[in-house]
Design a protein around this motif. Structure first.
Motif, short mmCIF file in Angstrom:
data_model
loop_
_atom_site.label_atom_id
_atom_site.label_comp_id
_atom_site.label_asym_id
_atom_site.label_seq_id
_atom_site.Cartn_x
_atom_site.Cartn_y
_atom_site.Cartn_z
N MET A 177 0.84 -1.20 0.00
CA MET A 177 0.00 0.00 0.00
C MET A 177 0.88 1.26 0.00
O MET A 177 1.77 1.38 0.83
N THR A 178 0.61 2.18 -0.95
CA THR A 178 1.39 3.43 -0.96
C THR A 178 0.65 4.47 -0.11
O THR A 178 -0.52 4.30 0.24
N LEU A 179 1.37 5.56 0.15
CA LEU A 179 0.74 6.65 0.90
C LEU A 179 -0.50 7.15 0.15
O LEU A 179 -1.54 7.44 0.75
N GLN A 180 -0.37 7.20 -1.17
CA GLN A 180 -1.49 7.64 -2.01
C GLN A 180 -2.71 6.70 -1.85
O GLN A 180 -3.84 7.16 -1.72
N ASP A 181 -2.45 5.37 -1.82
CA ASP A 181 -3.58 4.43 -1.62
C ASP A 181 -4.26 4.70 -0.28
O ASP A 181 -5.49 4.68 -0.17
N PHE A 182 -3.43 4.93 0.74
CA PHE A 182 -4.01 5.19 2.07
C PHE A 182 -4.84 6.46 2.04
O PHE A 182 -5.94 6.51 2.60
N LYS A 183 -4.29 7.48 1.37
CA LYS A 183 -4.98 8.77 1.28
C LYS A 183 -6.39 8.58 0.69
O LYS A 183 -7.37 9.06 1.25
N LEU A 184 -6.47 7.81 -0.40
CA LEU A 184 -7.77 7.62 -1.06
C LEU A 184 -8.73 6.85 -0.15
O LEU A 184 -9.91 7.18 -0.05
N LYS A 185 -8.18 5.85 0.53
CA LYS A 185 -9.01 5.05 1.45
C LYS A 185 -9.52 5.95 2.58
O LYS A 185 -10.70 5.93 2.93
N MET A 186 -8.63 6.78 3.09
CA MET A 186 -9.00 7.66 4.19
C MET A 186 -10.09 8.64 3.75
O MET A 186 -11.07 8.85 4.46
N ILE A 187 -9.89 9.22 2.57
CA ILE A 187 -10.89 10.18 2.09
C ILE A 187 -12.25 9.50 1.93
O ILE A 187 -13.27 10.01 2.37
N ASP A 237 3.71 10.78 -2.18
CA ASP A 237 2.58 9.91 -2.52
C ASP A 237 2.97 8.47 -2.86
O ASP A 237 2.25 7.54 -2.54
N GLU A 238 4.11 8.32 -3.55
CA GLU A 238 4.48 6.97 -4.02
C GLU A 238 5.20 6.14 -2.97
O GLU A 238 5.53 4.98 -3.21
N ILE A 239 5.46 6.72 -1.81
CA ILE A 239 6.15 5.96 -0.75
C ILE A 239 5.35 4.70 -0.42
O ILE A 239 4.13 4.76 -0.24
N ASP A 240 6.06 3.58 -0.35
CA ASP A 240 5.40 2.32 -0.02
C ASP A 240 5.36 2.17 1.50
O ASP A 240 6.40 2.28 2.15
N LEU A 241 4.18 1.97 2.05
CA LEU A 241 4.09 1.82 3.51
C LEU A 241 4.45 0.38 3.86
O LEU A 241 3.80 -0.55 3.38
N ASP A 242 5.49 0.20 4.69
CA ASP A 242 5.84 -1.18 5.05
C ASP A 242 4.79 -1.70 6.05
O ASP A 242 3.90 -0.96 6.48
N GLU A 243 4.96 -2.99 6.40
CA GLU A 243 3.93 -3.63 7.21
C GLU A 243 3.63 -2.86 8.51
O GLU A 243 2.47 -2.62 8.86
N SER A 244 4.69 -2.45 9.20
CA SER A 244 4.44 -1.81 10.50
C SER A 244 3.80 -0.44 10.31
O SER A 244 2.92 -0.04 11.08
N ASN A 245 4.19 0.28 9.27
CA ASN A 245 3.53 1.56 9.01
C ASN A 245 2.08 1.37 8.60
O ASN A 245 1.21 2.14 9.01
N GLN A 246 1.84 0.33 7.78
CA GLN A 246 0.43 0.08 7.39
C GLN A 246 -0.43 -0.13 8.62
O GLN A 246 -1.54 0.39 8.72
N THR A 247 0.09 -0.92 9.58
CA THR A 247 -0.67 -1.17 10.81
C THR A 247 -0.95 0.14 11.53
O THR A 247 -2.08 0.39 11.97
N LEU A 248 0.09 0.98 11.63
CA LEU A 248 -0.09 2.28 12.30
C LEU A 248 -1.15 3.14 11.60
O LEU A 248 -2.07 3.66 12.23
N PHE A 249 -1.01 3.28 10.29
CA PHE A 249 -1.94 4.14 9.53
C PHE A 249 -3.37 3.61 9.62
O PHE A 249 -4.30 4.36 9.82
#
Ligand code: GLN
Length: 280
Positions: free
Chosen positions: A1-11, A46-58
């Motif tokens: 999951m990239t930061l951009q993917d998270f952003k869209l999910k969050m929105i 935006d293109e930064i890839d969230l690693d597993e531990s960051n994904q859990t945090l986000f």
């Protein structure tokens, strides 16, 4: 999951709760904190890839935000007067109008003075005064030992020394005199709850916010009485207030103090009072 993917999910998941500009600032705060990237670089990240531990945090932040929990509690911190403060639901989240109160006090000559903050909560008023007035002696009082735990951590975090007192101001008596007493006591009426947002009502401590409609100035009357005894002559009382009661409070203050002045906040509401004890 990239930061951009998270952003869209969050929105898509939070747009019914927050406006777009709030969502952007929440996203900036989370990214800055979890990815340790400066705000100026976030747009390029935006293109930064969230690693597993960051994904859990986000994702766990997102779950908490969905319940209307304020971002400051989710991150466990906020900023006030350009200083960092830890917060949890034992303390009110410091408000921007309270920064205005601190700035008003900093216009006074308080070098080396004795200052007391009644109902300190996170300690934001006491600690930011101490930080800006290195020779002042600052004391902070609160009825809540859980709030004082947070305030003590904040004093350490900001490298200031404060004397803390765990007491109920309705009971507390002392012979000590101060040059300035300040308080931002509970002033929101129970009936005003209807106008408040779920993020405040469900998460912030009621003890710090609300007062019964039939006795709306109970904290102020007590603080005025205490200050009348515990302030030196020709010394200052500063209060944050509910603007609906600015006239009542001014009248009451004029019995014991002189030169009561009202100040407006950035929303053009009477929000602060400054008064002085007589000099003889
Ligand atoms: N200004 C705060 C609010 O409106 C209230 C602070 C207080 O009760 N002292 O949420």
């Amino acid at each position: 999951m990239t930061l951009q993917d998270f952003k869209l999910k969050m929105i898509s998941e939070l747009s019914s709760i927050y406006e777009m500009d709030e969502l952007n600032s929440i996203l900036n705060l989370i990214s800055e904190d979890y990815l340790k990237i400066p705000r100026s670089k976030i747009l390029l990240a935006d293109e930064i890839d969230l690693d597993e531990s960051n994904q859990t945090l986000f994702l766990s932040a997102l779950e908490r935000l969905k319940t209307h929990e304020p971002i400051q509690y989710v991150l466990g911190k906020t900023s006030f007067m350009d200083l960092e403060f830890k917060v949890n639901n034992s303390v009110l989240i410091p408000r921007p109008e309270t920064e205005e109160l601190v700035r008003l006090m900093l216009k006074e000559d308080l070098d080396g003075k004795e200052i007391l903050d009644i109902g300190t909560g996170s300690g934001c008023i006491a600690i930011s005064l101490a930080k800006n007035l290195p020779n002042a002696k600052v004391t902070a009082l609160d009825i809540s030992s859980d709030a004082l735990k947070v305030a003590k951590e904040n004093a350490k975090l900001n490298n200031v020394s404060i004397e803390f007192i765990n007491a109920d101001i309705f009971e507390y008596k002392s012979d000590k005199k101060y040059d300035l007493i300040v308080s931002n006591p509970p002033y929101v009426l129970e009936s005003e709850k209807l106008l408040m947002k779920q993020n405040v009502l469900d998460f912030e401590p009621e003890l710090a916010l609300f007062v019964e409609d039939d006795d709306p100035l109970i904290y102020y009357y007590r603080i005025i009485k205490f200050s009348n005894i515990n302030l030196f002559k020709d010394s200052l009382l500063f209060l944050e207030i509910n603007d609906s009661y600015s006239q009542d409070l001014t009248l009451r203050l004029n019995n014991y103090f002189y030169d009561s002045r009202l100040f407006k906040d950035f929303q053009n509401r009477f929000r602060f009072i400054r008064a002085k004890t007589f000099n003889s």
